[in-house]
Enzyme design. Structure first.
Site: not given
Ligand code: G3H
Ligand code: 13P
Ligand code: ZN
Length: 331
Positions: A101, A198, A276
């Protein structure tokens, strides 16, 4: 099977994983989306696998670079392999992809591909158009030589994307998508139509409704690249019940708000093939743990709060598969 941890690379097929090509083809034809759930630890992974096996839903296991650092890349590879095995032992036939991701460099994407990921995202959305194309194309060339699928992004979502944060979103420009897809050879495209990452997706004045996603932009993009798989990031609904439990049990999530479920359902019926979800899983876990701590302050066995958190996450994922992304019973 080569499961080497260092120099030689691991093929995702040896871990029992699949890339996203077939999943997206079926999702496009069937009017639903594949859920992509982020995970960082064992309980999240167990919940995703149990929920998707029981609801007969294909799934994308999603790992951010932060998650990769948190969990350790070698352990992650074996966790993914264990997840496939666990699904089979449950009698399941769920196609499982392991996806990076928000990869931000070629080197990170390559490293994930070499360690057994079946899909990667190269997020060049913060670069100039030409630079985004060049970076994406480089990743696509390497990935496709190993039959790994690639997601890219055009347009910027507000909120935090790993180390990159944007104050405001810039919607994807439909006039750019055809050239971008043609020049890069990418397999799917994340777009910006009003979602954001978020738990604070919209700043609402008192009494104000959550604004609708820009379905007009989505429709224009679909006209430019018909049948091409589109991805929605930032698609948590920020489930109000969880926010309320958190706040009632010592938390402080003021004005947290997400994307209403009916809008996501509508998006899933279109060319949006991947949705996502990370924040809602975090909220489900946090709400449950806070509740257990309030009700049983003497509890100190992690299984007694992580176990109920895992159960709640299973419930939430089954609900999303069935009622939001529409991927339940699609095997
Ligand atoms: O888009 C971001 C995802 O929610 C992943 O979040 O970088 O805190 O693991 P993170
Ligand atoms: P949310 O913060 O809305 O769950 O989105 C997650 C996301 O896009 C991970 O790439
Ligand atoms: Zn994302």
């Amino acid at each position: 099977m080569n499961l080497s941890t260092k120099k030689e690379s691991t093929k995702y097929a040896d871990l029992g994983l699949v890339n996203t090509r077939e999943m997206f083809k079926k999702a496009m034809a069937g009017g639903y989306a594949i859920p992509a759930y982020n995970f960082n630890n064992m309980e999240q992974l167990q919940a995703i696998i149990i929920a998707c096996t029981e609801s007969k839903s294909p799934v994308i296991l999603q790992v951010s670079s932060g998650a990769r650092k948190y969990a350790n890349q070698t352990l992650l590879k074996f966790m993914a392999m264990g997840a496939v095995q666990m699904m089979k032992e449950m009698g399941g036939t769920v196609p499982i992809a392991l996806h990076l991701d928000h990869g931000d460099t070629f080197e990170l994407c390559k490293s994930c591909i070499d360690s057994g990921f079946s899909s990667v995202m190269i997020d060049g959305s913060h670069h100039a158009f030409a630079d985004n194309i060049a970076l994406t194309r480089k990743v696509v060339e390497y990935a496709h030589s190993r039959d790994v699928t690639v997601e890219a992004e055009l347009g910027v979502l507000a909120g935090v994307e790993d180390d990159v944060s944007a104050e405001v979103s810039h919607y994807t420009k439909p006039e750019e998508v055809e050239e971008f897809v043609g020049q890069t050879g990418v397999d799917s495209l994340a777009i910006s139509i009003g979602t954001s990452h978020g738990a604070y997706k919209f700043k609402l004045k008192p009494g104000e409704e959550v604004p609708a996603l820009r379905f007009d932009i989505l429709a224009e993009i679909e006209r430019k690249i018909p049948g091409f798989p589109i991805v929605l990031h930032g698609a948590s609904s920020v489930v109000p019940e969880y926010v309320e439990i958190i706040n009632r049990n010592g938390g402080k999530l003021d004005n947290a708000v997400g994307v209403p479920e009916d809008q996501l359902r509508r998006a899933a019926k279109s060319a949006v093939c991947k949705i996502n979800i990370d924040s809602d899983g975090r909220l489900a876990i946090t709400a449950t743990i806070r509740k257990v701590f309030t009700e049983s302050p003497g509890e100190f066995d992690p299984r007694k709060y992580l176990g109920p958190a895992r159960e709640e996450l299973i419930k939430m994922i089954k609900h999303k598969n069935l009622n939001v992304v529409g991927s339940a019973n699609k095997l």
